[in-house]
Design a protein around this motif. Structure first.
Motif, PDB file in Angstrom:
ATOM      1  N   GLN A  14      47.666  40.889  27.410  1.00  0.00           N
ATOM      2  CA  GLN A  14      47.760  40.494  28.876  1.00  0.00           C
ATOM      3  C   GLN A  14      46.786  41.291  29.808  1.00  0.00           C
ATOM      4  OE1 GLN A  14      50.005  37.834  29.917  1.00  0.00           O
ATOM      5  NE2 GLN A  14      50.044  37.830  27.698  1.00  0.00           N
ATOM      6  N   ALA A  89      40.057  33.112  32.591  1.00  0.00           N
ATOM      7  CA  ALA A  89      40.962  32.373  32.071  1.00  0.00           C
ATOM      8  C   ALA A  89      42.258  33.136  32.086  1.00  0.00           C
ATOM      9  CB  ALA A  89      40.322  31.777  30.713  1.00  0.00           C
ATOM     10  N   ALA A  90      42.092  34.382  31.130  1.00  0.00           N
ATOM     11  CA  ALA A  90      43.255  35.054  30.921  1.00  0.00           C
ATOM     12  C   ALA A  90      43.866  35.536  32.335  1.00  0.00           C
ATOM     13  CB  ALA A  90      42.813  36.629  30.128  1.00  0.00           C
ATOM     14  N   GLU A  93      45.719  32.445  33.759  1.00  0.00           N
ATOM     15  CA  GLU A  93      47.090  32.161  32.804  1.00  0.00           C
ATOM     16  C   GLU A  93      48.081  33.156  33.230  1.00  0.00           C
ATOM     17  OE1 GLU A  93      44.878  30.146  28.849  1.00  0.00           O
ATOM     18  OE2 GLU A  93      44.942  32.215  28.992  1.00  0.00           O
ATOM     19  N   GLY A  98      47.439  26.418  34.307  1.00  0.00           N
ATOM     20  CA  GLY A  98      46.959  26.147  32.813  1.00  0.00           C
ATOM     21  C   GLY A  98      45.440  26.095  32.705  1.00  0.00           C
ATOM     22  N   VAL A  99      45.140  26.573  31.718  1.00  0.00           N
ATOM     23  CA  VAL A  99      43.591  26.575  31.447  1.00  0.00           C
ATOM     24  C   VAL A  99      43.141  26.091  30.253  1.00  0.00           C
ATOM     25  CG1 VAL A  99      41.461  28.058  31.498  1.00  0.00           C
ATOM     26  CG2 VAL A  99      43.486  28.938  32.925  1.00  0.00           C
ATOM     27  N   THR A 100      41.961  25.178  30.094  1.00  0.00           N
ATOM     28  CA  THR A 100      41.462  24.478  29.189  1.00  0.00           C
ATOM     29  C   THR A 100      39.861  25.023  29.001  1.00  0.00           C
ATOM     30  OG1 THR A 100      42.894  22.684  28.922  1.00  0.00           O
ATOM     31  CG2 THR A 100      40.796  22.542  27.809  1.00  0.00           C
ATOM     32  N   VAL A 124      41.205  23.640  35.249  1.00  0.00           N
ATOM     33  CA  VAL A 124      42.201  24.627  35.469  1.00  0.00           C
ATOM     34  C   VAL A 124      43.293  23.495  36.026  1.00  0.00           C
ATOM     35  CG1 VAL A 124      43.159  26.413  36.967  1.00  0.00           C
ATOM     36  CG2 VAL A 124      40.782  26.582  36.124  1.00  0.00           C
TER      37      VAL A 124
END
Length: 284
Positions: A14, A89-90, A93, A98-100, A124
């Motif tokens: 995390q 991205a971390a 999240e 939500g992340v792609t 996102v």
């Protein structure tokens, strides 16, 4: 016989949000909404520079979150697209977005050449919003997004001091092709093209290694550094330093050599240059 899905998986690390937010100077309420996404994106762009010192020194930078935090958050360094966007991205999240991960083909300056998909960006999902946003804090160019923008075609967005839009282009694939454009020099300029096919962390490990170590990659033999602030955009390519102001005016000069490059990286870009850092390709 043991299947891979029978092997216990280590929990994903995390992010240290306190350290990251202090690094970018962001003090808002930690919630997953569009305003937070835009302000985090802008603070990251202003707070952490783009640079390729690791590839220039002959190594591919680690994309592991603890290593990214040690370098970009605590180490006074920047990075290039895979580092910036993996870190963001971390964080997103952890905030509840939500992340792609997506991959784009850079078309800026390509002319008729077809480049591989080597740029990383993020799609996102924002709770309560009708559609996703495009976020990208790792595009090393003056036309980069300053704030995340909705994935909507043919709509102009003003993100901080810049103007962008997304358009569709015909192509042979089954997925829609999106192109990010920036308004520069009184014209819309294509930056990169992408589809919404998800890419995973191992995909970017391979792309990262290729871009960092391939002798034909510009990142492995020429210094590229960018910094964006409310006062404009600063770019160093080799020894050529270009300052672009919010009104579009530019000034340019050539740095004298290694020592001046180190001074500029430290004072103007805010980069803690490692001892013994290879800059011979930039100062030759």
């Amino acid at each position: 016989m043991t299947r891979n899905d029978d092997i216990p998986q280590e929990p994903a690390p995390q992010p240290d949000l306190d350290a990251y937010l202090a690094r970018i100077g962001w003090t808002g309420e930690r919630r997953a909404d569009a305003d937070t996404l835009r302000s985090l994106h802008l603070a990251h762009m202003y707070g952490i520079p783009f640079e390729n010192l690791d590839p220039l020194g002959g190594s591919a930078p680690s994309l592991a979150l603890p290593d990214l935090e040690a370098k970009l958050v605590r180490g006074g360094r920047g990075g290039y697209c895979y580092e910036h966007n993996t870190l963001l991205a971390a964080v997103l999240e952890a905030f509840g977005f939500g992340v792609t991960r997506l991959a784009a083909r850079v078309v800026l300056g390509a002319g008729d050449a077809v480049r591989p998909r080597t740029h990383m960006l993020l799609l996102v999902e924002v709770p309560g919003e009708p559609g996703p946003y495009v976020a990208d804090v790792g595009f090393g160019a003056g036309g980069a997004l300053l704030e995340a923008v909705p994935l909507v075609a043919d709509t102009e967005f003003e993100d901080a001091t810049r103007r962008h839009r997304l358009v569709h282009r015909p192509h042979r694939g089954p997925l829609e092709l999106w192109v990010l454009q920036a308004y520069e020099d009184d014209a819309w300029t294509d930056q990169y093209a992408f589809t919404l096919e998800p890419y995973e962390a191992p995909d970017f490990e391979v792309i990262n290694w290729h871009i960092a170590t391939n002798p034909r990659s510009p990142f492995s033999h020429l210094l590229y550094v960018q910094r964006t602030t409310p006062d404009g955009h600063l770019a160093l390519s080799g020894r050529q330093l270009v300052r672009t102001r919010p009104d579009g005016s530019r000034s340019e000069r050539e740095l004298s050599g290694h020592d001046e490059i180190v001074r500029v990286l430290t004072a103007d870009f805010g980069i803690a240059v490692p001892d013994g850092q290879a800059l011979t390709a930039a100062s030759a």
